[in-house]
Design a protein around this motif. Structure first.
Motif, PDB file in Angstrom:
ATOM      1  N   MET A 170       6.106  77.690  21.386  1.00 16.45           N
ATOM      2  CA  MET A 170       7.085  78.784  21.392  1.00 16.45           C
ATOM      3  C   MET A 170       8.137  78.506  22.452  1.00 16.45           C
ATOM      4  O   MET A 170       7.801  78.132  23.581  1.00 16.45           O
ATOM      5  N   ARG A 171       9.395  78.689  22.101  1.00 14.72           N
ATOM      6  CA  ARG A 171      10.491  78.609  23.073  1.00 14.72           C
ATOM      7  C   ARG A 171      10.899  80.039  23.398  1.00 14.72           C
ATOM      8  O   ARG A 171      11.217  80.826  22.494  1.00 14.72           O
ATOM      9  N   LEU A 172      10.878  80.374  24.684  1.00 15.21           N
ATOM     10  CA  LEU A 172      11.195  81.736  25.088  1.00 15.21           C
ATOM     11  C   LEU A 172      11.839  81.744  26.462  1.00 15.21           C
ATOM     12  O   LEU A 172      11.751  80.770  27.212  1.00 15.21           O
ATOM     13  N   ALA A 173      12.493  82.858  26.753  1.00 16.47           N
ATOM     14  CA  ALA A 173      13.081  83.079  28.072  1.00 16.47           C
ATOM     15  C   ALA A 173      12.679  84.476  28.534  1.00 16.47           C
ATOM     16  O   ALA A 173      12.511  85.388  27.710  1.00 16.47           O
ATOM     17  N   ILE A 174      12.506  84.646  29.846  1.00 13.77           N
ATOM     18  CA  ILE A 174      12.155  85.952  30.394  1.00 13.77           C
ATOM     19  C   ILE A 174      12.994  86.205  31.638  1.00 13.77           C
ATOM     20  O   ILE A 174      13.481  85.271  32.287  1.00 13.77           O
ATOM     21  N   ARG A 175      13.155  87.469  31.968  1.00 14.38           N
ATOM     22  CA  ARG A 175      13.814  87.831  33.225  1.00 14.38           C
ATOM     23  C   ARG A 175      13.327  89.195  33.671  1.00 14.38           C
ATOM     24  O   ARG A 175      12.889  90.024  32.859  1.00 14.38           O
ATOM     25  N   PHE A 176      13.393  89.417  34.986  1.00 10.02           N
ATOM     26  CA  PHE A 176      13.027  90.699  35.583  1.00 10.02           C
ATOM     27  C   PHE A 176      14.240  91.276  36.269  1.00 10.02           C
ATOM     28  O   PHE A 176      14.852  90.624  37.120  1.00 10.02           O
ATOM     29  N   LEU A 177      14.617  92.478  35.872  1.00  7.68           N
ATOM     30  CA  LEU A 177      15.708  93.204  36.520  1.00  7.68           C
ATOM     31  C   LEU A 177      15.071  94.246  37.431  1.00  7.68           C
ATOM     32  O   LEU A 177      14.497  95.235  36.949  1.00  7.68           O
ATOM     33  N   PRO A 178      15.120  94.053  38.750  1.00  5.74           N
ATOM     34  CA  PRO A 178      14.364  94.915  39.672  1.00  5.74           C
ATOM     35  C   PRO A 178      14.737  96.388  39.618  1.00  5.74           C
ATOM     36  O   PRO A 178      13.868  97.244  39.735  1.00  5.74           O
ATOM     37  N   GLN A 179      16.036  96.697  39.451  1.00  9.26           N
ATOM     38  CA  GLN A 179      16.447  98.097  39.410  1.00  9.26           C
ATOM     39  C   GLN A 179      17.483  98.291  38.317  1.00  9.26           C
ATOM     40  O   GLN A 179      18.474  97.561  38.261  1.00  9.26           O
ATOM     41  N   ILE A 253       9.012  99.112  35.238  1.00 13.48           N
ATOM     42  CA  ILE A 253       8.243  98.057  35.906  1.00 13.48           C
ATOM     43  C   ILE A 253       8.629  97.993  37.380  1.00 13.48           C
ATOM     44  O   ILE A 253       9.801  97.877  37.721  1.00 13.48           O
ATOM     45  N   ARG A 254       7.630  98.068  38.234  1.00 13.39           N
ATOM     46  CA  ARG A 254       7.865  97.927  39.678  1.00 13.39           C
ATOM     47  C   ARG A 254       7.605  96.491  40.119  1.00 13.39           C
ATOM     48  O   ARG A 254       6.906  95.740  39.437  1.00 13.39           O
ATOM     49  N   ASP A 255       8.130  96.120  41.263  1.00 12.93           N
ATOM     50  CA  ASP A 255       7.862  94.788  41.809  1.00 12.93           C
ATOM     51  C   ASP A 255       6.364  94.530  41.908  1.00 12.93           C
ATOM     52  O   ASP A 255       5.881  93.433  41.598  1.00 12.93           O
ATOM     53  N   ALA A 256       5.617  95.539  42.364  1.00 14.78           N
ATOM     54  CA  ALA A 256       4.178  95.366  42.562  1.00 14.78           C
ATOM     55  C   ALA A 256       3.438  95.136  41.253  1.00 14.78           C
ATOM     56  O   ALA A 256       2.342  94.561  41.248  1.00 14.78           O
ATOM     57  N   ASP A 257       4.009  95.575  40.131  1.00 12.15           N
ATOM     58  CA  ASP A 257       3.351  95.387  38.836  1.00 12.15           C
ATOM     59  C   ASP A 257       3.335  93.930  38.400  1.00 12.15           C
ATOM     60  O   ASP A 257       2.506  93.541  37.563  1.00 12.15           O
ATOM     61  N   LEU A 258       4.230  93.127  38.929  1.00 16.89           N
ATOM     62  CA  LEU A 258       4.380  91.765  38.419  1.00 16.89           C
ATOM     63  C   LEU A 258       3.164  90.893  38.691  1.00 16.89           C
ATOM     64  O   LEU A 258       2.904  89.938  37.958  1.00 16.89           O
ATOM     65  N   GLU A 309       6.041  82.774  37.575  1.00 15.75           N
ATOM     66  CA  GLU A 309       6.431  82.679  38.994  1.00 15.75           C
ATOM     67  C   GLU A 309       7.917  82.377  39.145  1.00 15.75           C
ATOM     68  O   GLU A 309       8.563  82.865  40.079  1.00 15.75           O
ATOM     69  N   ARG A 310       8.471  81.576  38.250  1.00 17.89           N
ATOM     70  CA  ARG A 310       9.915  81.324  38.280  1.00 17.89           C
ATOM     71  C   ARG A 310      10.681  82.621  38.036  1.00 17.89           C
ATOM     72  O   ARG A 310      11.720  82.873  38.656  1.00 17.89           O
ATOM     73  N   MET A 311      10.187  83.467  37.124  1.00 15.28           N
ATOM     74  CA  MET A 311      10.836  84.751  36.867  1.00 15.28           C
ATOM     75  C   MET A 311      10.819  85.627  38.123  1.00 15.28           C
ATOM     76  O   MET A 311      11.837  86.230  38.490  1.00 15.28           O
ATOM     77  N   MET A 312       9.655  85.681  38.784  1.00 14.67           N
ATOM     78  CA  MET A 312       9.546  86.521  39.978  1.00 14.67           C
ATOM     79  C   MET A 312      10.440  86.005  41.105  1.00 14.67           C
ATOM     80  O   MET A 312      10.961  86.787  41.900  1.00 14.67           O
ATOM     81  N   ALA A 313      10.617  84.689  41.164  1.00 12.06           N
ATOM     82  CA  ALA A 313      11.395  84.094  42.259  1.00 12.06           C
ATOM     83  C   ALA A 313      12.896  84.213  42.046  1.00 12.06           C
ATOM     84  O   ALA A 313      13.667  84.060  43.001  1.00 12.06           O
ATOM     85  N   THR A 314      13.331  84.482  40.804  1.00 15.63           N
ATOM     86  CA  THR A 314      14.770  84.546  40.505  1.00 15.63           C
ATOM     87  C   THR A 314      15.099  85.829  39.754  1.00 15.63           C
ATOM     88  O   THR A 314      15.394  85.788  38.556  1.00 15.63           O
ATOM     89  N   PRO A 315      15.014  86.994  40.419  1.00 21.28           N
ATOM     90  CA  PRO A 315      15.303  88.251  39.734  1.00 21.28           C
ATOM     91  C   PRO A 315      16.714  88.262  39.154  1.00 21.28           C
ATOM     92  O   PRO A 315      17.630  87.640  39.693  1.00 21.28           O
TER      93      PRO A 315
END
Length: 336
Positions: A170-179, A253-258, A309-315
């Motif tokens: 599977m080819r996929l991309a993810i991102r986390f927007l903190p707020q 989603i909170r930071d702590a949930d990650l 971990e890459r997602m968490m490191a680059t919000p």
């Protein structure tokens, strides 16, 4: 726990090539290796006890010696993350190692892998030389057998790494927007909450469990297995290489949930009577625990953990990878 969800839009055999630089074929392979393997359930660790090698080939034939060490890795897992090494034994063709190489992996994942134990000569100033290897198909291995194994070293037989375990990728991309803020100046679901975006781009080489398959992807953010957490792509008919380009959004989603949550993506074949799972993956910290409880589904592979971990490191930024699908025991199979 989380806010709402919004939708937008051949088994390995024999030796395989390692992904490390070195010289192959310049030394005739000979000799044996003594080792044992064990899975320690209480630690969730795979242990390889490398005891010794005997009658290795001499890289320096005039002096009749080599500087050997043993390197282990798992395939089709890429070697960069799966490598372990013993110490180097100087000037000997009969090295004694008595060292344990450890992998923290789930048994379910281990059963999809082949263990390669390769012997190399260490050259301080040049290229290392390949001295032979043994391989163990872990899908067929009896893990109750913890006694020593004596196997002859084999030469390298194929030039490229076998591509997969037959489940496709599977080819996929993810991102986390903190707020996520709105015009009122507050976040959508209270203070300090954000969103996870999961962009399922495409799959390739899905297993043809029947003449033609009609695949789709289903997603949960565990531990939530409610209908609210479930999202699906559309069904694409008669293809083993579907292009979805479908983005799923999970809010609240909170930071702590990650470090506690897990994105489970499973690929299904929509049959007339039922849906059958083709494979899946889990994106998480891979700790085996969630919100203080031990859970089976926190079993992400090293590559799945690396993407998370890459997602968490680059919000706020998309991170992308192509991941091998594997068999997972879906945390929620009621809604297909």
């Amino acid at each position: 726990m989380f806010g709402g969800a919004t939708a937008k839009g051949d088994k390995l055999s024999g030796s395989v090539m390692t992904m490390y630089s070195g010289d192959f074929g310049n030394v005739e392979v000979q000799g044996t290796m003594q080792f044992s393997i064990n899975y320690v359930q209480r630690l969730r660790e795979f242990h390889i006890f490398v005891a010794e090698c005997r009658d290795l080939a001499a890289v320096d034939p005039k002096r009749g010696r080599s500087d050997p060490y043993v390197k282990s890795y798992l395939v089709p897992d890429k070697a960069n993350l799966g490598k372990r090494k013993t110490s180097v034994k100087k000037k000997t063709l009969n090295p004694t190692f008595n060292e344990i190489l450890r992998y923290r992996v789930r048994m379910e994942y281990l059963r999809t892998q082949t263990l390669i134990l390769a012997v190399w000569h260490h050259d301080t100033f040049g290229r290392n030389s390949f001295l032979g290897e043994v391989d163990v198909d872990l899908s067929k291995w009896d893990f109750d057998h913890t006694q020593m194994n004596y196997l002859a070293l084999k030469a390298r037989t194929t030039p490229t790494l076998a591509p997969s375990n037959g489940r496709g990728e599977m080819r996929l991309a993810i991102r986390f927007l903190p707020q996520i803020t709105h015009s009122e100046g507050v976040t959508k679901d209270g203070p300090n909450t954000g969103e996870i975006h999961i962009w399922v781009k495409d799959c390739k080489n899905l297993p043809l469990i029947r003449a033609t398959i009609d695949p789709y992807v289903k997603c949960f953010v565990l531990p939530d297995t409610s209908r609210k957490s479930r999202q699906k792509t559309r069904v694409l008919r008669r293809t083993a290489d579907p292009v979805f380009n479908h983005t799923m959004v999970y809010d609240g989603i909170r930071d702590a949930d990650l470090t506690e949550a897990c994105v489970e993506l499973t690929v299904w074949d929509r049959d007339r009577l039922a849906s059958n799972m083709l494979g899946g993956l889990r994106l998480s910290a891979g700790t085996g625990r969630s919100y203080g409880a031990e859970v089976e589904w926190m079993d992400s592979t090293p590559y799945e953990v690396a993407l998370w971990e890459r997602m968490m490191a680059t919000p706020n930024e998309w991170v992308e990878d192509v991941l091998h699908l594997r068999m997972v025991n879906s945390a929620k199979t009621a809604f297909k």
